[in-house]
Design an enzyme around this catalytic site. Structure first.
Site, PDB file in Angstrom:
ATOM      1  N   ASP A  97      -5.808  -7.649 -37.819  1.00  0.00           N
ATOM      2  CA  ASP A  97      -7.006  -7.102 -36.723  1.00  0.00           C
ATOM      3  C   ASP A  97      -6.860  -8.877 -36.075  1.00  0.00           C
ATOM      4  O   ASP A  97      -6.956  -8.904 -34.938  1.00  0.00           O
ATOM      5  CB  ASP A  97      -8.766  -7.754 -37.603  1.00  0.00           C
ATOM      6  N   ASP A 148      -4.270 -12.321 -40.052  1.00  0.00           N
ATOM      7  CA  ASP A 148      -4.304 -12.203 -41.089  1.00  0.00           C
ATOM      8  C   ASP A 148      -3.273 -10.806 -41.372  1.00  0.00           C
ATOM      9  O   ASP A 148      -2.960 -10.495 -40.278  1.00  0.00           O
ATOM     10  CB  ASP A 148      -5.613 -12.062 -41.956  1.00  0.00           C
ATOM     11  N   TYR A 174     -16.429  -8.943 -42.278  1.00  0.00           N
ATOM     12  CA  TYR A 174     -16.653  -7.873 -40.972  1.00  0.00           C
ATOM     13  C   TYR A 174     -17.736  -7.377 -42.031  1.00  0.00           C
ATOM     14  O   TYR A 174     -17.601  -5.655 -41.404  1.00  0.00           O
ATOM     15  CB  TYR A 174     -14.902  -6.725 -40.715  1.00  0.00           C
ATOM     16  N   GLU A 213      -8.285 -18.206 -34.003  1.00  0.00           N
ATOM     17  CA  GLU A 213      -7.866 -17.428 -34.308  1.00  0.00           C
ATOM     18  C   GLU A 213      -7.825 -16.924 -32.936  1.00  0.00           C
ATOM     19  O   GLU A 213      -8.697 -16.299 -32.590  1.00  0.00           O
ATOM     20  CB  GLU A 213      -8.179 -17.076 -35.488  1.00  0.00           C
TER      21      GLU A 213
END
Length: 500
Positions: free
Chosen positions: A86, A89, A237, A477
């Site tokens: 996603d 990571d 999430y 990120e």
């Protein structure tokens, strides 16, 4: 000598004046932009290749990546190889992956006809996700929603090619339901079925058939996936907005993909209980209400489905909330003009709102309609101007004169919070980099050695500041769901300015 100098002066003056005139023409021409939206579009799609998990194809363009996660799913005796990481990571989270897929598909549905050479690349980006989502939904009344233990993954800073953290598989089923992630998965498959309807009819039919089945499961077994899986999906999430918005969103996509009146009836009967009239104006991987309003307003505006009249009003309210400087506006903007929702990955809201502005402008134009806000008339042209301003800020029209897309422009983030990009590639460093060994690089000031082309980072803070610091995940990120709606906006802008 004097005659030669005069001739030189005359030639120089002529060239100078012609260049000045050409520059003036470009700057004042309605179809000129200093930004190369076509280049940005191409890069925004290439980014997804850097996020790929699984066996990489021979035409992989970001060559510093290698195969990874080739045994994903084996712990549960299911094939879950593929899909996307996603963000920075090495976990595959099904909830944001499905939303990314929906938004990539919506980008192609609305603006794919303008993409020309990039259309096939966009389709490939979608197929990489849908191939995985088909695997994740292969078993009836079950969806595999995550691969990888996020807590243990985040305790390491290692390349996806070196992963040695547990590739634990998490699922929802009839006992532990997850209507949010299930309905979003249905939306992803339904929207993607429209993308492939002409280019690959059999694949399109498979996607739609699966979407119908998955939505029925989401609706019948209601509950939030965060309840049963809280230790594993939160705070990463968590489904903060509940699952009602996804049921409305999923039904809206199935209505658009199937034209089955049963879905229209579902929306009419359940709309209010699913929060259709909520005033929350945030649209992203967690809350889909605004997206559903815009999507359903198309059926009212263009297909004259009168029972969806209220959604035009709901959509208008969202649009009014975004108008900079207006008395009825609810949105916060930075001093430099960027829409600012929150400090963590704010750029996702910039790209999603910009896409909705351009898409709604398209619907309004087709229906010869406008938006009325507190007595003020807001035209589709105004919506496009606001959206363009946001995209231009992202690409470099900001106080720092920095592009927030890696690889685009003269200056862009060099220390993004992304494991694979920050560590030496397998080609340059074949030996394994162990779990904790990478943290010395993560905490260093050195630029990332691998360019994650097209990655859009979380972006600046409320005062337009950006430290370009790898440890600052909120600002540095990248994420797939930041890029997905931007693809559509860039396609529209590249076409509008004659670059495609």
């Amino acid at each position: 000598m004097v005659a030669f100098s005069s001739l030189f002066f005359l030639l120089f003056t002529t060239l100078f004046l012609s260049n000045a005139f050409a520059t003036h023409q470009r700057l004042h021409h309605p179809h000129f932009s200093k930004h190369n939206y076509r280049d940005a579009l191409s890069k925004s799609i290439i980014f997804f290749e850097g996020q790929r998990s699984g066996k990489l194809p021979s035409n992989q363009r970001l060559k510093w990546r290698r195969d990874s996660g080739l045994s994903d799913g084996s712990a549960m005796h299911v094939d879950l190889v593929g899909g996307y990481y996603d963000a920075g990571d090495n976990v595959k989270f099904g909830f944001p992956m499905a939303f990314t897929t929906t938004m990539l598909s919506w980008s192609v549905i609305e603006f794919g006809g303008l993409m020309k050479g990039e259309l096939e690349n966009a389709r490939e980006a979608i197929r990489w996700a849908t191939d995985y989502l088909l695997k994740a939904t292969a078993h009836p009344n079950t969806i595999y929603v995550q691969v990888g233990d996020a807590n243990k993954d985040h305790a390491c800073w290692e390349r996806p090619e070196d992963m040695d953290t547990p590739r634990t598989v998490f699922k929802i089923d009839t006992t532990n339901p997850g209507s949010d992630v299930a309905a979003e998965t249905a939306a992803a498959l339904a929207s993607a079925s429209l993308v492939f309807r002409k280019s690959d009819p059999s694949y399109s039919r498979l996607l739609l058939k699966t979407a119908i089945r998955v939505f029925a499961f989401a609706d019948k077994y209601r509950g939030s996936y965060s309840n049963a899986l809280k230790p594993f999906v939160c705070p990463f999430y968590c489904s903060y907005s509940g699952y009602q918005d996804e049921l409305l969103w999923g039904a809206a996509w199935l209505h658009r993909a199937t034209r089955n009146p049963a879905y229209l009836n579902y929306i009419q009967v359940n709309g209010q209980t699913l929060g259709a009239d909520e005033t929350d104006n945030t649209f992203g991987w967690d809350n889909k209400h605004v997206g559903a309003r815009i999507l359903l307003s198309k059926a009212f505006l263009i297909q004259n489905v009168k029972s969806l009249h209220d959604y035009k009003g709901h959509a208008d309210n969202f649009i009014c909330s975004l108008i900079p400087g207006a008395s009825f506006s609810q949105a916060q903007y930075t001093p430099g003009g960027l829409l600012f929702k929150m400090s963590d990955t704010n750029m996702q809201y910039v790209t999603s709102a910009s896409f909705l502005l351009l898409t709604y402008a398209k619907y309004l134009t087709s229906a010869s309609r406008v938006v009325t806000c507190g007595g003020a008339t807001i035209t589709p042209k105004r919506l496009r101007t606001i959206a363009k301003r946001q995209v231009d800020y992202l690409l470099g029209d900001n106080p720092l004169q920095m592009s927030y897309m890696v690889g685009y422009g003269q200056r862009y983030p060099e220390r993004i919070h992304h494991r694979g990009s920050s560590l030496p590639s397998v080609a340059n460093h074949p030996a394994k980099i162990a779990c904790s060994s990478g943290f010395s690089i993560m905490n260093s000031q050195s630029p990332n050695p691998n360019l994650l082309v097209g990655a859009v980072v979380g972006g600046p803070d409320a005062q337009d500041r950006f430290p370009d610091k790898r440890s600052d995940y909120e600002q540095s990120e990248p994420a797939t769901y930041i890029n997905a709606p931007l693809v559509g906006s860039l396609a529209y802008l590249a076409h509008s300015f004659g670059q495609l």
